[in-house]
Structure formats: C-alpha cells, structure tokens
Motif scaffolding. Structure first.
Motif, short mmCIF file in Angstrom:
data_model
loop_
_atom_site.label_atom_id
_atom_site.label_comp_id
_atom_site.label_asym_id
_atom_site.label_seq_id
_atom_site.Cartn_x
_atom_site.Cartn_y
_atom_site.Cartn_z
N LEU B 168 0.88 -1.33 -0.03
CA LEU B 168 -0.05 0.01 0.08
C LEU B 168 0.82 1.20 0.10
O LEU B 168 2.01 1.41 0.53
N PRO B 169 0.56 2.35 -0.48
CA PRO B 169 1.20 3.43 -0.60
C PRO B 169 1.20 4.27 0.86
O PRO B 169 0.51 4.38 1.64
N GLU B 170 2.63 4.34 1.11
CA GLU B 170 2.79 4.77 2.48
C GLU B 170 2.32 6.32 2.74
O GLU B 170 1.98 6.55 4.03
N SER B 171 2.12 7.12 2.02
CA SER B 171 1.74 8.38 1.93
C SER B 171 0.46 8.54 2.67
O SER B 171 0.04 9.36 3.26
N LEU B 172 -0.59 7.50 2.38
CA LEU B 172 -1.74 7.39 3.13
C LEU B 172 -1.84 7.39 4.42
O LEU B 172 -2.42 8.20 5.26
N ILE B 173 -0.85 6.63 5.11
CA ILE B 173 -0.65 6.44 6.38
C ILE B 173 0.10 7.71 6.84
O ILE B 173 -0.46 8.17 8.06
N GLU B 174 0.97 8.16 6.35
CA GLU B 174 1.65 9.32 6.77
C GLU B 174 0.70 10.54 6.78
O GLU B 174 0.68 11.44 7.81
N SER B 175 -0.20 10.68 5.89
CA SER B 175 -0.84 11.94 5.89
C SER B 175 -2.08 11.73 7.02
O SER B 175 -2.24 12.74 7.88
N ALA B 176 -2.50 10.52 7.45
CA ALA B 176 -3.29 10.33 8.62
C ALA B 176 -2.70 10.60 9.92
O ALA B 176 -3.19 11.19 10.60
N ARG B 177 -1.23 10.16 9.97
CA ARG B 177 -0.55 10.48 11.18
C ARG B 177 -0.33 12.23 11.46
O ARG B 177 -0.49 12.56 12.60
N ILE B 178 -0.26 12.73 10.26
CA ILE B 178 0.07 14.06 10.32
C ILE B 178 -1.44 14.99 10.90
O ILE B 178 -1.37 15.60 11.74
N ASP B 179 -2.43 14.33 10.40
CA ASP B 179 -3.92 14.67 10.81
C ASP B 179 -3.78 14.44 12.23
O ASP B 179 -4.95 14.87 13.13
N GLY B 180 -2.94 13.59 12.96
CA GLY B 180 -3.22 13.46 14.29
C GLY B 180 -3.90 12.30 14.62
O GLY B 180 -4.36 11.80 15.73
N ALA B 181 -3.89 11.29 13.69
CA ALA B 181 -4.78 9.89 13.95
C ALA B 181 -3.85 9.09 14.89
O ALA B 181 -2.62 8.97 14.48
N GLY B 182 -4.32 8.45 15.75
CA GLY B 182 -3.57 7.58 16.67
C GLY B 182 -3.46 6.09 15.74
O GLY B 182 -3.96 5.89 14.87
N GLU B 183 -2.29 5.31 16.21
CA GLU B 183 -2.06 4.07 15.37
C GLU B 183 -3.29 3.01 15.31
O GLU B 183 -3.58 2.54 14.33
N PHE B 184 -4.00 3.17 16.42
CA PHE B 184 -5.33 2.13 16.25
C PHE B 184 -6.31 2.54 15.29
O PHE B 184 -6.93 1.92 14.38
#
Lengths: 316, 301
Positions: B168-184
C-alpha cells in the motif's frame, strides 16, 4: 583503551535507543503483544512438550516428578520394525502424491492456457477448484462410493470387459498408495494449477509472436516457450514439496484406510495417534513426532539451501 | 500465407480437440461424484440399494433430509459448526489484520522478532501428544474454545496480509498521522478498508478450515456429543460404514429400511450434501480474491 570505551557507549546507546524506540512505538507493541503471548502458548508450549520423549511420561504425575529415561524411547522407536514400515509408507505416499500432483497440475495449466474461449476457461477453472475446498471427510465419502464394488468405476471396467469381477480398490494393500495418489490429484489439480497459470501470465507475448512468425506450431511453442518459462516455478515448488516429504497428509490417509490395508497406510500421524492416544504410550509417540519434525526441518533447510545454490528465489 | 494457415489448422484442430476432451473429462470427473451423491440423497433409500442411480433420483423423496435434520444431534452439530465458523473467522480476520499491520511497519523494532516467531511455526510443531497435553492443561479439552483459539492465527495468512499491506502507498498512512490520528485509528479507518480483498481470502481460508474440521473434535471432545460438528458426524458415519462390508451394509440397510428408517448409504449421501453445499455456494464468489491472494503468498520479502 579509548576504542573500548567508545564501543561500550555505543552498545549502551544502542540499548537505550531500543527501549526508547519500544516506548515510542508502544501503540504497535500493545497491538502485537497479545499475539506474541498467543503464539508462545499455542505453538511453542507444545514444542516445549518435547521433553515428554525423554521421560516415561504418566499424566497422573506432574511434569517434574516423571522418570527420566534419556534416549530410551528413541532406541525403542528405531528397534521397532513397524517404525520402518511407517517411514516407508510416509515417504512413498508423499512421493507418489508429489509426482502425480505436479504432473497433472502442470498438464492442466498447459491445457487451460490453450483454451481460447475465455468463458469456458473460467467455468472449467471454477469447477476445478471445488474439490479443494471440501473437507477430506466429504472427499473420502465420494472416493469410497466411486471405488466401491458396486461403484461407477467398477461398473465401467466391467462394461468394457476389462475385469470380469469387481475390484475392491480400497481393500487391496498394493493399490492403496495409488488410491491416495489419484484421489489427491482429484482434489488438488485445479488449485495447484493456479500457480503455474500465474507464472504463464508473466511470459512476454512477443515471444509467442516471434515464434509464430518463425513458423513454430502450437505444440512447439508450448515446448520451447511455455515449458521453459515454467521451469523456475517447477523447481521452486518441487524443492518446497520435498520439504514436506514427511507429511503424507494425515486426514486423507486416515479417512481412506481400513484394517485390510493398514500395513501400507500407517503413516507417522496414524502411528502417533495409535500409540499415543489409544495405547497411551505418550512418550514413545512423542519421540516418533520429534523424529518426524526434526527430519522435516532438515529437509526444509536443505531444500532452502539447494534452492539458494541454484540461484533461485529463497523460500524464507 | 495460405500454406501456413492450412498446415497450422490441422494441428490446431487436433490440439483443440485434445484440449476440449481433456477439460470435459475433468469437469465430468470432478462433478460426477457430487451430482451422484445429490441424486442418492434425494432418492428413496431402499430403492438406491438396487443401484443404477447416476445423475438423477429414480424415486424422488425429501425423506432423508427430513429424517436427518429432525435428529437432535444433527441439529446441534449444525449450531456448533456455524458458531465455530463465524467466531473463528471473525476473530481470525481481525487478529491477522492487526498483527500483520504492526509487522508491516519497517521501523517497528519487534518486526523481525515477531515475523520469525511466526514463520518458524510453519515448519515446526509440537506434534499430536504434546499439543494434546498442553491444551488439556489449558482447560481446552472438552470445551468449545478448542475450536476457536488454536485456529485464529496462521503464519501463512499473516504473511499474505503483511505482504499486501507493504504494497500500500505509505503516503496514506503518513497523511493520517499528520492529521493526528492514533495508530489504532489508522489501522481501523485507513488500513482495514484498504485490505478488504486480502481479508476476504483469509476469511475464506479460515471459514473453510473451521467448517471442514473434524479431527479436533475427534481428539479433544469425543466425549461431548453436544460439541460435535457436522464434519465429525459425517466422519463417524463414514467410519462405521467402512467397518462393514458392503453386503453387511446391505443387510443392515434392509433391516433399517424395514423399520421405516433411512439407510446408511442415504445418510452418508445426505450428510455429505449438507456439509458440502454451503462451501460450494460461497467459494465461486471469492474466486478472484483467492487466485490473487495465492500468487501474493508466493511473493516473499
């Protein structure tokens, strides 16, 4: 002196970063931790149970009060003539299944690749997967009906005058391995062909075109383009399956065997089941299990090594 | 041009003939045993003993099904089988997904350790007896849970899902992390929806294995008829049929049929159909997923 010191700080620092990272990644640690515990309890504790083989295990006593007998159980195992029968059956059945299974799966893949009517190809493939998904209990029932003295195969053989009285396929010891081999083909052929078909899709179509321009017939194209292209896949699967040589497929053999053919049907798992759970010779049966596992591991690692030497993709 | 065309067409015809004959034979050999069993299951039990039932029942009846499903132990086995299938599939899919997500993260310090721990289980297992004693010690024998816990995580499924997530493209996870989403949250909201196709494969494998299994019932719960499964009930029917010779089965069938009962052969056929039909109905719809998933499994690291 100075050098040593710097090494020391480096290890400390590395340790530090490991725990720091662990803390930093605590969300992932929390997500994965239950499954570390899980695999240890459900997969590794039973492996720890191998100590049983070095004891004269009796369940009424605790694990630490057992009599230790060293390698006595293994000595008894290797002295038992039945053990060699088990070894022979296991390897023979695996080898027959491997050879027949691969041959027919490759044949089916080559044939499916020649079908131009895609709808027919799809329907055939869908049907061919069906046996893979059903339980061996169901499959054994079907095989039993097919091979019964009043079953369809005997009816056909009689109608063609090939035999004059029905053959009891499941009652003839010499035939048992072949019954297992061909019922394995029946159940697996469609599924096993998937891998070869997948390998065929990666063949460059230009090769076929060039061959056609050079006037190669379809058979020649199969022989000189498709088959060589499958060779890496065939080699890898062959090696992988050699690692499984000690695993003759318990359910299938157990469900199709009966008292008449037991001398050709007794494979390791059946041996363990009979001696372990039925005769309650727990330590002896565990020793047999360990032997099987250890030989399997050696086979898998040798296979991996050979594959590496052949410059193929590694297995893990 | 024309010469080549005619030369090829003769071979073409022969090859095509061989291809189609082979495949039609394959279809017949694959389907006939099933169709024959269906025909026997819908045929009058006593009439079936005369033989000659092939693809269609001669004396049509639903008696075998009514008799079998009226038996309380079969009814109970259906419930247990459904429960174990649904529960182990749900737990299995979720567990595989969450663990696969963590070990798909390249920077995770335990990634290598957990992967190795699971890959080893593909090749080494404790064997029948030690496993039995461990499960007994854990209180799993004579219990429903022995169907669930050992089955929820399999290393093979784990590798397939991990490989899929790594693609999967890593950018999807990165952008969610930047938006402050927790790992779960990332796992539930971003990863789970994206890996549905591969989870369908895991669900299929887990469900089929749960539906089909009988050996765990045989080893861990033989004294608990209320925990029996459909596949185990069928195995018992098969085992008792195997002990009898055909003539004895015939005699017994006659006796049973006289008492207005279903014959052993009819029971066997009917049970076989009941166990097979759900699987035969589900797998064709998941075909495109599992063909893809299987090729994925071959891609390591």
């Amino acid at each position: 002196m100075k050098k040593e010191l710097s090494v020391d700080t480096a290890t400390i620092k590395k340790k530090d970063t490991f725990f720091a990272k662990l803390w930093e990644q605590r969300a992932w640690v929390m997500m994965s931790f239950p499954f570390i515990v899980y695999v240890i309890i459900f997969r590794y504790l039973p492996i720890g149970g191998w100590v049983l083989a070095f004891q004269n295990y009796w369940p009424a006593k605790s694990l630490f009060d057992q009599t230790w007998v060293g390698l006595e159980n293994f000595r008894m195992l290797f002295d038992d003539p039945v053990f060699f029968q088990v070894l022979r059956n296991t390897i023979a059945i695996s080898a027959i299944k491997l050879t027949l299974g691969m041959f027919f799966a490759i044949l089916l893949a080559l044939i499916l690749n020649e079908v131009r009517n895609l709808r027919f190809k799809k329907i055939t493939q869908t049907i061919s997967y069906l046996p893979y998904f059903i339980s061996w209990v169901v499959a054994a029932n079907l095989v039993r009906d097919l091979l019964a003295t009043d079953g369809i195969i005997n009816e056909i053989l009689m109608a063609l005058n090939i035999v004059d009285k029905p053959i009891m396929f499941l009652g003839v010891p010499k035939l048992f391995w072949w019954v297992i081999g061909f019922s394995h083909v029946w159940k697996q052929i469609g599924w096993d062909a998937i891998v070869y078909l997948a390998a065929m899709t990666s063949i460059n179509p230009n090769l076929y075109e060039a061959a056609m321009i050079d006037g190669a017939s379809r058979l020649q194209r199969i022989r000189h383009i498709t088959l060589p292209a499958l060779r890496p896949t065939i080699v890898i699967l062959l090696i992988l399956n050699i690692g499984q040589l000690m695993n003759a497929g318990f359910e299938q053999v157990y469900l199709l065997q009966n008292g008449r053919v037991i001398e050709y049907a007794r494979i390791f798992e059946i041996f363990e089941l009979d001696f372990g759970l039925k005769m309650m010779r727990y330590s002896f049966a565990t020793a047999a299990g360990i032997f099987r596992s250890v030989v399997s591991i050696i086979l898998v690692f040798s296979a991996n090594y050979i594959a590496k030497r052949l410059d193929q993709e590694r297995l893990f | 041009m024309s010469r080549r065309f005619t030369r090829r067409s003769t071979e073409d015809i022969l090859l095509d003939a061989f291809v189609y004959i082979f495949l039609i034979c394959l279809i017949v050999v694959t389907l006939y045993p099933f169709l024959n069993t269906v025909a026997v299951s819908f045929n009058d039990g006593l009439d079936s003993l005369k033989g000659g039932i092939y693809l269609w029942p001669r004396k049509f009846t639903t008696f075998n099904y009514r008799m079998l499903l009226a038996r309380p132990q079969i009814y109970q086995a259906v419930k247990v089988t459904l429960a174990r299938t649904v529960l182990s599939t749900a737990l299995g899919v979720f567990s595989t997904a969450i663990l696969a997500y963590t070990i798909s993260r390249r920077e995770f310090v335990l990634r290598k350790f957990i992967s190795t721990l699971y890959v080893i289980t593909l090749y080494v297992n404790g064997g029948l007896i030690p496993t039995y004693f461990v499960y007994r010690y854990l209180g799993l024998t004579n219990s429903f849970w022995v169907y669930i816990w050992p089955a929820i995580l399999h290393a093979f499924n784990l590798i397939i899902v991990r490989t899929y997530i790594e693609g999967l493209p890593e950018s999807l996870i990165e952008s969610a992390r930047i938006d402050g989403a927790g790992e779960f949250t990332i796992f539930l909201r971003i990863i789970m929806p994206l890996i549905k196709p591969v989870l369908a494969v895991v669900a299929l494998f887990t469900a089929v294995a749960a539906w089909n299994s009988w050996f765990d019932v045989f080893v861990y719960n033989p004294m608990k008829p209320e925990l029996s499964t459909l596949a185990y009930e069928l195995q018992k029917v098969l085992a008792s049929a195997q002990q009898m010779s055909t003539s004895m089965e015939l005699a017994m069938s006659r006796a049973a049929a006289g008492a207005n009962e279903v014959t052993p052969r009819a029971i066997r056929a009917t049970m076989t159909v009941i166990v097979t039909v759900p699987i035969a109905c589900i797998y064709p719809f998941l075909q495109k997923y599992f063909v893809h998933g299987l090729t994925l499994g071959g891609v390591k690291e």
